[in-house]
Design an enzyme around this catalytic site. Structure first.
Site, PDB file in Angstrom:
ATOM      1  N   PHE A   1      28.407  56.857  46.916  1.00 46.22           N
ATOM      2  CA  PHE A   1      29.217  57.545  47.848  1.00 46.22           C
ATOM      3  C   PHE A   1      30.435  58.458  46.926  1.00 46.22           C
ATOM      4  CE2 PHE A   1      29.809  57.729  52.409  1.00 46.22           C
ATOM      5  CZ  PHE A   1      31.236  57.936  52.397  1.00 46.22           C
TER       6      PHE A   1
ATOM      7  N   GLU B   1      22.764  51.379  53.385  1.00 42.66           N
ATOM      8  CA  GLU B   1      21.299  51.664  53.154  1.00 42.66           C
ATOM      9  C   GLU B   1      20.946  50.677  51.801  1.00 42.66           C
ATOM     10  OE1 GLU B   1      23.435  54.535  53.556  1.00 42.66           O
ATOM     11  OE2 GLU B   1      22.765  54.156  55.353  1.00 42.66           O
TER      12      GLU B   1
ATOM     13  N   VAL C   1      30.793  51.733  46.171  1.00 35.77           N
ATOM     14  CA  VAL C   1      32.268  51.599  46.331  1.00 35.77           C
ATOM     15  C   VAL C   1      32.387  51.826  47.763  1.00 35.77           C
ATOM     16  CG1 VAL C   1      34.427  52.514  45.864  1.00 35.77           C
ATOM     17  CG2 VAL C   1      32.892  52.227  44.085  1.00 35.77           C
TER      18      VAL C   1
ATOM     19  N   HIS D   1      35.126  51.420  60.721  1.00 39.52           N
ATOM     20  CA  HIS D   1      33.942  51.485  59.959  1.00 39.52           C
ATOM     21  C   HIS D   1      33.910  50.705  58.401  1.00 39.52           C
ATOM     22  CE1 HIS D   1      30.469  54.387  58.285  1.00 39.52           C
ATOM     23  NE2 HIS D   1      30.010  53.565  59.076  1.00 39.52           N
TER      24      HIS D   1
ATOM     25  N   ARG E   1      38.168  48.316  38.877  1.00 38.57           N
ATOM     26  CA  ARG E   1      37.146  47.554  38.872  1.00 38.57           C
ATOM     27  C   ARG E   1      35.929  47.918  38.428  1.00 38.57           C
ATOM     28  NH1 ARG E   1      41.143  46.298  41.479  1.00 38.57           N
ATOM     29  NH2 ARG E   1      41.800  44.057  42.361  1.00 38.57           N
TER      30      ARG E   1
END
Ligand SMILES: Nc1c(NC[C@H](O)[C@H](O)[C@H](O)CO)[nH]c(=O)[nH]c1=O
Ligand SMILES: CC(=O)[C@@H](O)COP(=O)(O)O
Length: 140
Positions: free
Chosen positions: A11, A44, A66, A74, A112
């Site tokens: 993403f 997914e 992420v 959402h 991170r």
């Protein structure tokens, strides 16, 4: 030598590149091979792992991605359902490390994802390898 599938929910390109670098380094350091499968988003990832497992080609899986909070509910759906889907798969006996970051902003994600900082990609790979060893001990 084991073969590990990295399933990346791509993403955010730059953040996934960092997570992938950390995960791949950890797998290679342990002397194993890896392949990478890319899916659109964290929702997914569980299905991709389940489908790939049908091949019998992989000893363990690493989920990377992420999720950054936006304006709506959402965020909770994506975080909770991707985590639940992965957890459900682990409870069927799959060795999976979950490196899908769920954060409030990009700065938290960067700290991170970066292998030179908190290296959560490497940590997820290490968890997958640990669970693979456990599976080999008890299941064979
Ligand atoms: N907002 C983020 C998403 N959203 C997309 C979903 O994961 C899914 O691909 C879509 O709902 C279609 O089924 N995914 C992330 O990985 N990270 C996000 O921040
Ligand atoms: C985590 C998400 O799904 C998020 O990117 C969506 O943003 P928004 O809630 O503003 O639509």
């Amino acid at each position: 030598m084991a073969n590990i599938l990295i399933v990346e929910a791509r993403f955010y390109e730059h953040l996934n590149d960092l997570l992938l670098a950390g995960a791949r380094a950890a797998i290679e350091e342990a002397g194993h091979t890896h392949e990478t499968l890319t899916v659109p988003g964290a929702l997914e990832a569980p299905a991709a792992i389940a489908l790939a497992d049908e091949s019998g080609d992989y000893h363990a899986f690493v989920a990377l991605g992420v999720v950054i909070r936006g304006e709506t509910y959402h965020f909770e759906v994506v975080c909770n359902e991707s985590a639940r889907g992965i957890m459900d798969l682990t409870l069927t006996g799959l060795a999976i490390g979950n490196g899908i970051l769920t954060v409030e902003n990009e700065a938290q994600a960067l700290a991170r994802a970066d292998p030179a900082q908190l290296d959560k990609g490497g940590g997820a790979a290490a968890a997958a390898l640990a669970m693979m060893a456990l599976r080999q001990r008890y299941v064979g």
